[in-house]
Design a protein around this motif. Structure first.
Motif, PDB file in Angstrom:
ATOM      1  N   VAL A  80      13.381  13.185  57.966  1.00 44.43           N
ATOM      2  CA  VAL A  80      14.561  12.514  58.040  1.00 44.43           C
ATOM      3  C   VAL A  80      14.713  11.715  56.747  1.00 44.43           C
ATOM      4  N   GLU A  81      15.960  11.753  56.019  1.00 42.36           N
ATOM      5  CA  GLU A  81      16.182  10.893  55.064  1.00 42.36           C
ATOM      6  C   GLU A  81      17.004   9.902  55.386  1.00 42.36           C
ATOM      7  N   PHE A  82      16.767   8.603  55.037  1.00 38.21           N
ATOM      8  CA  PHE A  82      17.176   7.479  55.406  1.00 38.21           C
ATOM      9  C   PHE A  82      17.624   6.417  54.491  1.00 38.21           C
ATOM     10  N   GLU A  83      18.775   5.739  54.629  1.00 40.98           N
ATOM     11  CA  GLU A  83      19.210   4.632  53.704  1.00 40.98           C
ATOM     12  C   GLU A  83      19.809   3.371  54.602  1.00 40.98           C
ATOM     13  N   ILE A  84      19.151   2.422  54.334  1.00 40.48           N
ATOM     14  CA  ILE A  84      19.356   1.128  54.953  1.00 40.48           C
ATOM     15  C   ILE A  84      20.388   0.334  54.375  1.00 40.48           C
ATOM     16  N   ARG A  85      21.541  -0.116  54.835  1.00 39.52           N
ATOM     17  CA  ARG A  85      22.231  -1.288  54.510  1.00 39.52           C
ATOM     18  C   ARG A  85      22.695  -2.096  55.381  1.00 39.52           C
ATOM     19  N   ALA A  86      22.378  -3.270  55.206  1.00 40.22           N
ATOM     20  CA  ALA A  86      22.450  -4.398  56.251  1.00 40.22           C
ATOM     21  C   ALA A  86      23.047  -5.548  55.578  1.00 40.22           C
ATOM     22  N   TRP A  87      23.994  -6.266  56.467  1.00 40.67           N
ATOM     23  CA  TRP A  87      24.580  -7.712  55.975  1.00 40.67           C
ATOM     24  C   TRP A  87      24.235  -8.576  56.988  1.00 40.67           C
ATOM     25  N   SER A  88      24.019  -9.917  56.405  1.00 41.38           N
ATOM     26  CA  SER A  88      23.642 -10.980  57.276  1.00 41.38           C
ATOM     27  C   SER A  88      24.837 -12.030  56.407  1.00 41.38           C
ATOM     28  N   GLY A  89      25.469 -12.754  57.501  1.00 46.85           N
ATOM     29  CA  GLY A  89      26.362 -13.918  56.885  1.00 46.85           C
ATOM     30  C   GLY A  89      27.335 -13.365  55.984  1.00 46.85           C
ATOM     31  N   GLY A  90      27.727 -12.293  56.092  1.00 45.01           N
ATOM     32  CA  GLY A  90      28.984 -11.581  55.190  1.00 45.01           C
ATOM     33  C   GLY A  90      28.402 -11.322  54.049  1.00 45.01           C
ATOM     34  N   ARG A  91      27.121 -11.286  53.693  1.00 46.41           N
ATOM     35  CA  ARG A  91      26.681 -10.633  52.311  1.00 46.41           C
ATOM     36  C   ARG A  91      25.769  -9.496  52.634  1.00 46.41           C
ATOM     37  N   GLU A  92      25.470  -8.762  51.566  1.00 52.03           N
ATOM     38  CA  GLU A  92      24.446  -7.505  51.989  1.00 52.03           C
ATOM     39  C   GLU A  92      23.268  -7.932  51.454  1.00 52.03           C
ATOM     40  N   LEU A  93      22.117  -7.442  52.435  1.00 52.06           N
ATOM     41  CA  LEU A  93      20.801  -8.083  52.111  1.00 52.06           C
ATOM     42  C   LEU A  93      20.320  -7.317  50.800  1.00 52.06           C
ATOM     43  N   SER A  94      19.393  -7.893  50.166  1.00 48.11           N
ATOM     44  CA  SER A  94      18.662  -7.252  48.926  1.00 48.11           C
ATOM     45  C   SER A  94      17.701  -6.412  49.430  1.00 48.11           C
ATOM     46  N   VAL A  95      17.044  -5.629  48.181  1.00 45.22           N
ATOM     47  CA  VAL A  95      15.944  -4.600  48.821  1.00 45.22           C
ATOM     48  C   VAL A  95      14.764  -5.530  49.318  1.00 45.22           C
ATOM     49  N   GLU A  96      14.448  -6.777  48.697  1.00 38.54           N
ATOM     50  CA  GLU A  96      13.435  -7.249  49.398  1.00 38.54           C
ATOM     51  C   GLU A  96      13.545  -8.009  50.685  1.00 38.54           C
ATOM     52  N   GLU A  97      14.939  -8.342  51.024  1.00 39.80           N
ATOM     53  CA  GLU A  97      15.075  -8.925  52.397  1.00 39.80           C
ATOM     54  C   GLU A  97      15.223  -7.598  53.450  1.00 39.80           C
ATOM     55  N   ILE A  98      15.671  -6.571  52.934  1.00 40.54           N
ATOM     56  CA  ILE A  98      15.517  -5.509  53.735  1.00 40.54           C
ATOM     57  C   ILE A  98      14.026  -5.141  54.088  1.00 40.54           C
ATOM     58  N   TRP A  99      13.322  -5.098  53.190  1.00 41.07           N
ATOM     59  CA  TRP A  99      11.920  -4.882  53.319  1.00 41.07           C
ATOM     60  C   TRP A  99      11.140  -5.715  54.311  1.00 41.07           C
ATOM     61  N   ARG A 100      11.490  -7.257  54.112  1.00 38.75           N
ATOM     62  CA  ARG A 100      10.975  -8.144  55.222  1.00 38.75           C
ATOM     63  C   ARG A 100      11.535  -8.023  56.399  1.00 38.75           C
ATOM     64  N   ARG A 101      12.702  -7.615  56.677  1.00 42.36           N
ATOM     65  CA  ARG A 101      13.373  -7.669  58.094  1.00 42.36           C
ATOM     66  C   ARG A 101      12.834  -6.232  58.718  1.00 42.36           C
ATOM     67  N   PHE A 102      12.759  -5.139  58.015  1.00 39.46           N
ATOM     68  CA  PHE A 102      12.647  -3.755  58.567  1.00 39.46           C
ATOM     69  C   PHE A 102      11.337  -3.235  58.300  1.00 39.46           C
ATOM     70  N   HIS A 103      10.590  -3.563  57.295  1.00 39.10           N
ATOM     71  CA  HIS A 103       9.323  -2.922  56.782  1.00 39.10           C
ATOM     72  C   HIS A 103       9.434  -1.896  56.363  1.00 39.10           C
ATOM     73  N   LEU A 104      10.482  -1.589  55.933  1.00 39.63           N
ATOM     74  CA  LEU A 104      11.048   0.033  55.388  1.00 39.63           C
ATOM     75  C   LEU A 104      11.614  -0.110  53.976  1.00 39.63           C
ATOM     76  N   PRO A 105      11.545   0.706  53.075  1.00 40.43           N
ATOM     77  CA  PRO A 105      12.196   0.560  51.967  1.00 40.43           C
ATOM     78  C   PRO A 105      13.763   0.833  52.126  1.00 40.43           C
ATOM     79  N   GLU A 106      14.507   0.665  51.118  1.00 41.77           N
ATOM     80  CA  GLU A 106      15.790   0.670  51.217  1.00 41.77           C
ATOM     81  C   GLU A 106      16.455   2.006  51.480  1.00 41.77           C
ATOM     82  N   TYR A 107      15.800   2.967  51.068  1.00 39.03           N
ATOM     83  CA  TYR A 107      16.051   4.417  51.205  1.00 39.03           C
ATOM     84  C   TYR A 107      14.712   5.177  51.136  1.00 39.03           C
TER      85      TYR A 107
END
Length: 70
Positions: free
Chosen positions: A40-67
């Motif tokens: 499976v190829e994946f890409e994570i894009r997430a927003w919190s409070g109206g702004r897109e999360l950074s690569v580091e924030e995505i890693w902290r939240r999902f424990h996965l790389p951005e893609y």
């Protein structure tokens, strides 16, 4: 009685072998003792409070790389 149990056992084993053999040719492998592997190829894009999360924030939240690929 023993003969019936022997034939029943042979039938169950034959059904399992047939299910494993079938799994090599079809995508649905739910009834086979075969690994259910899919790449499976994946890409994570997430927003919190109206702004897109950074690569580091995505890693902290999902424990996965951005893609990636899994």
């Amino acid at each position: 009685m023993q003969r019936i149990l022997n034939w029943l056992s042979i039938g169950v084993l034959a059904a399992q072998v047939a299910a494993v053999a079938r799994a090599f040719f079809v995508k649905d492998r739910y009834f086979a003792w075969a690994p259910y592997d899919e790449i499976v190829e994946f890409e994570i894009r997430a927003w919190s409070g109206g702004r897109e999360l950074s690569v580091e924030e995505i890693w902290r939240r999902f424990h996965l790389p951005e893609y990636g690929r899994e």
